[in-house]
Design an enzyme around this catalytic site. Structure first.
Site, PDB file in Angstrom:
ATOM      1  N   HIS A 605     -53.810 -17.899  20.260  1.00 22.15           N
ATOM      2  CA  HIS A 605     -53.290 -17.444  21.546  1.00 22.15           C
ATOM      3  C   HIS A 605     -53.858 -16.053  21.818  1.00 22.15           C
ATOM      4  O   HIS A 605     -54.419 -15.416  20.924  1.00 22.15           O
ATOM      5  CB  HIS A 605     -51.756 -17.372  21.530  1.00 22.15           C
ATOM      6  CG  HIS A 605     -51.215 -16.483  20.459  1.00 22.15           C
ATOM      7  ND1 HIS A 605     -51.067 -16.905  19.147  1.00 22.15           N
ATOM      8  CD2 HIS A 605     -50.827 -15.185  20.480  1.00 22.15           C
ATOM      9  CE1 HIS A 605     -50.596 -15.914  18.420  1.00 22.15           C
ATOM     10  NE2 HIS A 605     -50.441 -14.855  19.192  1.00 22.15           N
ATOM     11  N   ALA A 606     -53.728 -15.607  23.050  1.00 20.29           N
ATOM     12  CA  ALA A 606     -54.145 -14.252  23.430  1.00 20.29           C
ATOM     13  C   ALA A 606     -53.066 -13.643  24.306  1.00 20.29           C
ATOM     14  O   ALA A 606     -52.034 -14.280  24.563  1.00 20.29           O
ATOM     15  CB  ALA A 606     -55.491 -14.297  24.154  1.00 20.29           C
TER      16      ALA A 606
END
Length: 689
Positions: A605-606
């Site tokens: 994820h970011a």
């Protein structure tokens, strides 16, 4: 004021000038008859002292400002009230203190009868109740003709019970009354005298306590130092003397005990371990334990980010805040020191999904201490993460300035500050500060929100609102109603839920009155947009995925390709941009395999600003596991790729995912099924359990 029940009622009366009788019954856990009796007795006392009486009418209790001031003065007094009658619970605590402090005296039933002014049967029953409570610590009260009544058990367990008793009374009830009574009656060194000595030495060694922890330490030390001086051996304590002796906490303990003529290293190490478990952990690379504890903090922070799908925008701030709490928590766990979190139930209720994620994040750490991390500690850390996850806007309004006073520590302070900012966007906030900082602020604020009633705040002549650090919906509603009632230049006035219920009840049959009351209050507090579009608990896991975002039998040549393939369904469904994928891969190159959260499981994820367009999670099962570079959890076979545009709305879904990752049946299905619909249905069914 002459018994515990009256003091309890007064503590609640201090919070607000107007009280509903039914609410007071619920808060005090008294029957209507008991409450009315206590109110009558309080009015008798006020009348005898020439103070304005409580007005009890129309199902309400009204407290004048002058009366509230008198209540504050009486409750702040360290000298107990004369002719005070202890109830059973207080007698039991007093009994323990007698046996604990005067351990070398001879006690018979007659001694206790004289001390309490009650009959022998009452004393014997109190001794039985005390024994039942002590059983949990493997301690008992034993009588012999030669030695009288004595506490019998491991010395460490006996001291642990004292610490826990004082902790409970102060954290749960903000009360030191029974201890002040004991100190006064038995002419012990007083609180203020001890406080001066302790504070002078704390300054000298640059050790910092949260305000409430300092108070707890001083009271406990008053009762404990006589037993410490006796050099009674404590079994089972493994102190690392070589590591502790260079610490400033050791030098502080050495000088503090020396003032009472105590010089044994065992006693110094004992107090040192206790101080380490109470004081604030300031990151200092010069301390011998810095690297060990910072390594644990960073591991917890990284694991939380991986499990929650949240990337902190200010990593340094997050780590420093966590260090401040985790250093004392580390020593509490290491030395088996008691911890009580009076907000535990509220935290689990209000932040249930976050609590589950924090609990999972701490599991690898728990193995260091050979037992699970206590729920109270998990709840404290949950408070820290809740404040770090907050994305509330910092809006500034010049109309009114509110001061936040919280003597309970960083976690409570941060979360209260965040809650109040969300409830009152019309206010500018300063703080949080501890009570002793208030006088330095002069006249720079208009009202005060405090977690504890305190006479010094009352003397500021500002509006003072006593609040819980973790507020339920009903408490938030009541607070908003109080604030809007007293601050006249607010244009908005919140409707009263009880009035709405009365109207609804006239024309309909209400099947679940308490549920309706809570939802109405929730709606009135949050408004239309929040109530309908963003439920407080966030969507379930099955709502942010779909069969077309589940892939099985996927072949990848390396970890980078595996991430790209896992993100493809999110890209196709316009949940992320291409930049989001590139950011995840670049972050993994820069920081290592941060996304590998469990054995064979990755959660790439970011941050929201890196291209998260809509909330969603894809599920990818690789045909052949891939090495991501995680020593503990490679190779990776299951990839859950997350997109979260808002920093905390997905936490409910992530808490469900954490539970699924402990479900062997889920892995078996992922390994055996090639049907995305079957996997999706399993996720849906598990969310309904």
């Amino acid at each position: 004021m002459s018994d515990e029940r009256g003091r309890k009622v007064i503590n609640y009366l201090l919070e607000r000038p107007i009280h509903n009788i039914e609410e007071l019954e619920l808060q005090t856990k008294l029957t209507r008859r008991q409450l009315e009796y206590s109110l009558d007795k309080i009015n008798e006392w006020l009348n005898d002292n020439g103070e304005p009486l409580l007005k009890v009418e129309n199902n309400r209790v009204v407290v004048s400002e002058k009366t509230r001031e008198q209540f504050f003065v009486q409750l702040e007094k360290k000298v107990p009230i004369k002719n005070y009658w202890m109830n059973s619970e207080e007698r039991i605590k007093y009994l323990f203190l007698l046996l604990f402090y005067f351990y070398d005296d001879y006690f018979s039933v007659n001694h206790f009868v004289d001390a309490f002014g009650v009959g022998k049967t009452t004393v014997i029953n109190d001794l039985k109740k005390l024994n039942m409570e002590l059983e949990q610590q493997a301690v008992s009260v034993v009588y012999s003709r030669k030695e009288g009544y004595q506490l019998v058990g491991e010395e460490g367990n006996i001291r642990y019970y004292l610490m826990k008793m004082i902790l409970w009374d102060f954290t749960e009830h903000q009360s030191t009354f029974i201890y002040d009574l004991f100190i006064e009656k038995n002419e012990l060194t007083g609180f203020q005298e001890t406080k001066k000595i302790v504070e002078t030495m704390l300054q000298k060694y640059h050790i910092t306590f949260v305000e409430n922890r300092l108070t707890e330490f001083i009271y406990t030390f008053i009762f404990l130092k006589k037993r410490i001086a006796s050099e009674v051996h404590i079994t089972g304590k493994q102190y690392k003397a070589a590591a502790m002796i260079p610490m400033k906490e050791y030098q502080f303990s050495e000088e503090l005990l020396k003032a009472d003529g105590i010089s044994s290293q065992g006693a110094i190490l004992y107090v040192c371990s206790w101080i380490l478990g109470l004081s604030i952990g300031t990151p200092d690379k010069m301390t011998k334990d810095y690297e060990t504890i910072m390594d644990l903090v960073e591991r917890i922070s990284m694991r939380f980010e991986a499990l929650s799908g949240i990337r902190f925008s200010n990593e340094e701030k997050a780590v420093r805040q966590l260090y401040a709490h985790f250093r004392p928590a580390y020593y509490r766990l290491l030395f088996k020191l008691p911890i009580i979190n009076p907000l535990y139930s509220k935290i689990k209720e209000e932040y249930s999904e976050l609590y589950d994620i924090v609990e999972e994040a701490l599991k690898p750490i728990a193995s260091l201490f050979e037992e699970p991390v206590p729920e109270d500690e998990i709840a404290f850390l949950t408070m820290h993460f809740a404040s770090l996850c907050s994305s509330a806007e910092d809006r500034q309004y010049p109309k009114k300035v509110a001061l936040v006073v919280c003597p309970n520590g960083i976690g409570s302070s941060s979360i209260l500050y965040t809650e109040l900012k969300a409830l009152f966007p019309e206010l500018s906030f300063i703080g949080p500060v501890e009570t002793n900082e208030v006088e330095k602020l002069g006249d720079s604020y208009d009202l005060i929100f405090s977690t504890v009633p305190n006479v010094r705040l009352f003397y500021t002549k500002k509006l003072v609102y006593v609040v819980s650090p973790i507020m339920s919906t009903a408490e938030k509603y009541r607070l908003i109603s109080d604030v809007y009632t007293h601050i006249g230049n607010f244009n908005f006035k919140i409707p009263r839920v009880d009035k709405l219920l009365t109207i609804i009840d006239k024309y309909t049959m209400i099947e679940n009155k308490s549920g309706l009351e809570k939802e109405l209050a929730d709606y009135l507090i949050k408004g239309e947009e929040q109530h309908t579009e963003m439920p407080e608990e966030g969507p379930e896991l099955y709502r942010i995925t779909a069969p077309d975002m589940i892939q099985t039998g996927v072949k990848a040549g390396n970890w980078e390709e595996a991430i790209r393939l896992s993100a493809a369904p999110l890209l196709k469904n316009k949940r992320i941009s291409r930049e989001y994928i590139e950011t995840m891969i670049q972050t993994a190159k820069d920081e290592g395999p941060y996304m590998v959260i469990a054995k064979h499981v990755a959660l790439p994820h970011a941050r929201p600003e890196d291209g998260a367009l809509d909330l969603g999670i894809s599920i990818t099962v690789l045909d052949f596991p891939i090495v991501f570079g995680s020593k503990e959890n490679d190779p990776v076979k299951y990839i859950f790729c997350l997109s979260a545009p808002k920093n905390n709305r997905h936490l409910n879904a992530m808490a469900e995912l954490v539970n699924l990752l402990d479900d062997q049946g889920f892995y078996a299905l992922l390994d055996s099924s090639r049907d995305p619909k079957q996997i999706y249905e399993y996720i849906y069914e598990q969310s309904r359990v």
